[in-house]
Design a protein around this motif. Structure first.
Motif, PDB file in Angstrom:
ATOM      1  N   ALA A 184       0.828  -1.208   0.000  1.00  0.00           N
ATOM      2  CA  ALA A 184       0.000   0.000   0.000  1.00  0.00           C
ATOM      3  C   ALA A 184       0.864   1.261   0.000  1.00  0.00           C
ATOM      4  O   ALA A 184       0.528   2.259  -0.644  1.00  0.00           O
ATOM      5  N   MET A 185       1.975   1.235   0.705  1.00  0.00           N
ATOM      6  CA  MET A 185       2.879   2.387   0.718  1.00  0.00           C
ATOM      7  C   MET A 185       3.416   2.681  -0.685  1.00  0.00           C
ATOM      8  O   MET A 185       3.610   3.828  -1.065  1.00  0.00           O
ATOM      9  N   ALA A 186       3.655   1.598  -1.453  1.00  0.00           N
ATOM     10  CA  ALA A 186       4.237   1.748  -2.793  1.00  0.00           C
ATOM     11  C   ALA A 186       3.176   1.976  -3.878  1.00  0.00           C
ATOM     12  O   ALA A 186       3.517   2.217  -5.036  1.00  0.00           O
ATOM     13  N   ASP A 187       1.908   1.925  -3.508  1.00  0.00           N
ATOM     14  CA  ASP A 187       0.817   2.034  -4.472  1.00  0.00           C
ATOM     15  C   ASP A 187       0.773   3.428  -5.095  1.00  0.00           C
ATOM     16  O   ASP A 187       1.090   4.438  -4.449  1.00  0.00           O
ATOM     17  N   ARG A 188       0.335   3.488  -6.367  1.00  0.00           N
ATOM     18  CA  ARG A 188       0.280   4.761  -7.097  1.00  0.00           C
ATOM     19  C   ARG A 188      -0.746   5.741  -6.506  1.00  0.00           C
ATOM     20  O   ARG A 188      -0.706   6.937  -6.805  1.00  0.00           O
ATOM     21  N   CYS A 189      -1.657   5.240  -5.691  1.00  0.00           N
ATOM     22  CA  CYS A 189      -2.703   6.106  -5.130  1.00  0.00           C
ATOM     23  C   CYS A 189      -2.268   6.822  -3.850  1.00  0.00           C
ATOM     24  O   CYS A 189      -2.877   7.819  -3.455  1.00  0.00           O
ATOM     25  N   THR A 190      -1.243   6.327  -3.193  1.00  0.00           N
ATOM     26  CA  THR A 190      -0.850   6.845  -1.880  1.00  0.00           C
ATOM     27  C   THR A 190      -0.329   8.284  -1.891  1.00  0.00           C
ATOM     28  O   THR A 190      -0.661   9.058  -0.984  1.00  0.00           O
ATOM     29  N   PRO A 191       0.480   8.702  -2.867  1.00  0.00           N
ATOM     30  CA  PRO A 191       1.064  10.048  -2.802  1.00  0.00           C
ATOM     31  C   PRO A 191       0.061  11.191  -2.720  1.00  0.00           C
ATOM     32  O   PRO A 191       0.387  12.261  -2.194  1.00  0.00           O
ATOM     33  N   THR A 192      -1.165  11.012  -3.247  1.00  0.00           N
ATOM     34  CA  THR A 192      -2.133  12.108  -3.236  1.00  0.00           C
ATOM     35  C   THR A 192      -3.120  12.012  -2.073  1.00  0.00           C
ATOM     36  O   THR A 192      -4.091  12.781  -2.018  1.00  0.00           O
ATOM     37  N   ASN A 193      -2.886  11.100  -1.144  1.00  0.00           N
ATOM     38  CA  ASN A 193      -3.729  11.042   0.050  1.00  0.00           C
ATOM     39  C   ASN A 193      -3.536  12.333   0.845  1.00  0.00           C
ATOM     40  O   ASN A 193      -2.426  12.863   0.912  1.00  0.00           O
ATOM     41  N   PRO A 194      -4.589  12.862   1.476  1.00  0.00           N
ATOM     42  CA  PRO A 194      -4.457  14.150   2.174  1.00  0.00           C
ATOM     43  C   PRO A 194      -3.540  14.108   3.398  1.00  0.00           C
ATOM     44  O   PRO A 194      -3.034  15.145   3.831  1.00  0.00           O
ATOM     45  N   ARG A 195      -3.334  12.941   3.940  1.00  0.00           N
ATOM     46  CA  ARG A 195      -2.426  12.791   5.078  1.00  0.00           C
ATOM     47  C   ARG A 195      -1.423  11.705   4.721  1.00  0.00           C
ATOM     48  O   ARG A 195      -1.803  10.573   4.441  1.00  0.00           O
ATOM     49  N   GLN A 196      -0.149  12.040   4.708  1.00  0.00           N
ATOM     50  CA  GLN A 196       0.856  11.065   4.302  1.00  0.00           C
ATOM     51  C   GLN A 196       1.138  10.069   5.426  1.00  0.00           C
ATOM     52  O   GLN A 196       1.587  10.459   6.510  1.00  0.00           O
ATOM     53  N   PRO A 197       0.873   8.780   5.199  1.00  0.00           N
ATOM     54  CA  PRO A 197       0.981   7.789   6.263  1.00  0.00           C
ATOM     55  C   PRO A 197       2.362   7.148   6.338  1.00  0.00           C
ATOM     56  O   PRO A 197       3.134   7.176   5.373  1.00  0.00           O
ATOM     57  N   SER A 198       2.633   6.557   7.467  1.00  0.00           N
ATOM     58  CA  SER A 198       3.782   5.663   7.605  1.00  0.00           C
ATOM     59  C   SER A 198       3.264   4.236   7.429  1.00  0.00           C
ATOM     60  O   SER A 198       2.048   4.001   7.428  1.00  0.00           O
ATOM     61  N   LYS A 199       4.165   3.298   7.294  1.00  0.00           N
ATOM     62  CA  LYS A 199       3.750   1.895   7.199  1.00  0.00           C
ATOM     63  C   LYS A 199       2.998   1.493   8.455  1.00  0.00           C
ATOM     64  O   LYS A 199       1.998   0.752   8.398  1.00  0.00           O
ATOM     65  N   GLU A 200       3.441   2.000   9.592  1.00  0.00           N
ATOM     66  CA  GLU A 200       2.791   1.669  10.868  1.00  0.00           C
ATOM     67  C   GLU A 200       1.357   2.215  10.896  1.00  0.00           C
ATOM     68  O   GLU A 200       0.450   1.570  11.441  1.00  0.00           O
ATOM     69  N   ASP A 201       1.152   3.405  10.318  1.00  0.00           N
ATOM     70  CA  ASP A 201      -0.203   3.972  10.251  1.00  0.00           C
ATOM     71  C   ASP A 201      -1.134   3.047   9.462  1.00  0.00           C
ATOM     72  O   ASP A 201      -2.280   2.805   9.862  1.00  0.00           O
ATOM     73  N   LEU A 202      -0.633   2.537   8.346  1.00  0.00           N
ATOM     74  CA  LEU A 202      -1.454   1.670   7.499  1.00  0.00           C
ATOM     75  C   LEU A 202      -1.763   0.350   8.199  1.00  0.00           C
ATOM     76  O   LEU A 202      -2.878  -0.175   8.085  1.00  0.00           O
ATOM     77  N   ILE A 203      -0.798  -0.175   8.914  1.00  0.00           N
ATOM     78  CA  ILE A 203      -1.036  -1.391   9.692  1.00  0.00           C
ATOM     79  C   ILE A 203      -2.123  -1.157  10.730  1.00  0.00           C
ATOM     80  O   ILE A 203      -3.018  -1.982  10.927  1.00  0.00           O
ATOM     81  N   CYS A 204      -2.078   0.007  11.366  1.00  0.00           N
ATOM     82  CA  CYS A 204      -3.100   0.340  12.385  1.00  0.00           C
ATOM     83  C   CYS A 204      -4.489   0.433  11.765  1.00  0.00           C
ATOM     84  O   CYS A 204      -5.467  -0.011  12.375  1.00  0.00           O
ATOM     85  N   ILE A 205      -4.587   1.005  10.570  1.00  0.00           N
ATOM     86  CA  ILE A 205      -5.888   1.089   9.899  1.00  0.00           C
ATOM     87  C   ILE A 205      -6.414  -0.309   9.587  1.00  0.00           C
ATOM     88  O   ILE A 205      -7.586  -0.622   9.818  1.00  0.00           O
ATOM     89  N   TYR A 206      -5.539  -1.158   9.056  1.00  0.00           N
ATOM     90  CA  TYR A 206      -5.932  -2.548   8.794  1.00  0.00           C
ATOM     91  C   TYR A 206      -6.443  -3.212  10.073  1.00  0.00           C
ATOM     92  O   TYR A 206      -7.499  -3.877  10.080  1.00  0.00           O
TER      93      TYR A 206
END
Length: 395
Positions: free
Chosen positions: A369-391
């Motif tokens: 998900a961090m490497a996905d083409r959609c991530t750079p334009t997210n309004p809040r730039q996440p860390s890998k740990e942030d994405l794990i927490c969302i999951y």
């Protein structure tokens, strides 16, 4: 930035303005617009269709309309959900042998993604061989109201490494035909999945860091149409007026996100769906509230860009939005209520995903998900740990 030195010797700086809104596809809509195929100019059509459109008779109807225009047809019907590189390779071989000057995608998002993949990789092979590329007239006819793929330059193809996002203007359809009679047989669960996918497209385009007044207008209208009509066709897909409105919303959301891009909702959904074979719309739906709560920082100040944007969407739906926090919270709750009406599960566990398997895949999914083409334009730039927490929150 480009530097230009004219004859005077004085150095000028010319700054390239990147803000733009592009719409390549001509859009034809309303019932019976499929008959536009009678007016197409060409000699041979290569039709990429799913089996459902064949069984329902829309494939034969399309072939007949093309025949009236003097166009013969070659059909590739090996489309399957989450198309992979093998399917695309098989289709590309047939396409190259057909000599077609018209390419038609007929079916759901998987059929359109497959056609785009065929077009993209055939183009790349021709370029690598140093041959002249003759691009076919590309027509997309969606049979679901969800992906908006009929007007986008996006395609998602599954490989051994997971889902790969292709983004290139070359694969944008020239013509989109929105004939809502093509979606009148869609099962209720698919109506829910694809309808929420439309909503996610519009929301992510609206809060994207590349959002503009042009994409905002389309996203706002798409969101309003979904809230006003999706429940209606979920309960009765034969309602032609509501069907038209949802299909229009899907196309509008597609126009918005092909210009503004998306965000981590799609990045996370791509990885989750690819790992556990969950339909894309359902993956997006289950992650949506968790992603919005993260973006809006509801547990913090709730005063950032995303919270303000969600609050504006609450106002569009005439929900209380006196502050960013109130508006964002009310919009997120409205989405949750709509998902409940549509029978969408509360969490990933409800889909039968084993906890041990899920936890074992967390790191890899977050990295993808961090490497996905959609991530750079997210309004809040996440860390890998942030994405794990969302999951984890959504599990």
């Amino acid at each position: 930035m480009i530097k230009i030195i004219p004859h005077s010797g004085v150095e000028w700086e010319v700054r390239i303005i990147e803000d733009k809104f592009r719409l390549k596809s001509k859009v034809y809509f309303n019932n019976q617009s499929l008959q536009l195929l009678k007016q197409i100019t060409g000699s041979r059509a290569f039709i990429v269709s799913d089996s459902i459109m064949d069984k329902l008779g829309y494939l034969q109807k399309s072939i007949d309309y093309l025949s009236e225009a003097g166009i013969s047809s070659v059909v590739f019907s090996e489309v399957k959900p989450d198309p992979d590189v093998k399917v695309v390779a098989n289709g590309m071989k047939m396409y190259q042998e057909s000599g077609a000057d018209v390419l038609i995608a007929l079916g759901g998002g998987s059929a359109i993604d497959t056609a785009k993949g065929i077009l993209y990789f055939a183009w790349k092979l021709e370029c690598e061989a140093g041959r002249e590329v003759k691009r076919p007239l590309f027509i997309a006819i969606p049979s679901t109201s969800g992906t908006g793929s009929e007007v986008t330059d996006f395609s998602v193809i599954t490989s051994e490494e997971g889902k790969v996002c292709i983004v290139d203007e070359f694969i944008s359809p020239d013509i989109a035909i929105l004939d809502s009679t093509c979606i009148q047989h869609v099962p209720q669960r698919v109506v829910a999945d694809t309808g929420i996918d439309v909503l996610v497209h519009a929301i992510e385009a609206y809060v994207s860091t590349k959002a503009t007044d042009f994409t905002d207008a389309l996203a706002e209208k798409a969101i309003k149409l979904i809230f006003e009509n999706l429940e209606t066709i979920y309960k009765d897909v034969k309602d032609s007026d509501a069907r038209d409105r949802v299909q229009n919303a899907s196309c509008m959301a597609g126009m918005a996100f092909t210009n503004a891009n998306l965000g981590i909702n799609h990045s996370l959904a791509h990885a989750l769906g690819g790992t556990f074979h969950i339909p894309h719309g359902r993956s997006n739906a289950i992650l949506l509230n968790g992603v919005m709560e993260y973006n809006a920082e509801l547990r913090g100040s709730a005063s950032g860009y995303a919270a303000e944007r969600y609050a504006k969407l609450a106002a569009v739906l005439q929900l209380p939005a006196r502050t960013s926090r109130e508006g964002a919270a009310n919009f997120i709750q409205a989405v949750a209520r709509l998902k409940k009406v549509l029978g969408i599960e509360d969490n990933i566990r409800s889909l039968g995903v084993d906890q041990a398997a899920f936890e074992g895949a967390l790191e890899q999914m977050a990295e993808a998900a961090m490497a996905d083409r959609c991530t750079p334009t997210n309004p809040r730039q996440p860390s890998k740990e942030d994405l794990i927490c969302i999951y984890q929150k959504c599990y």
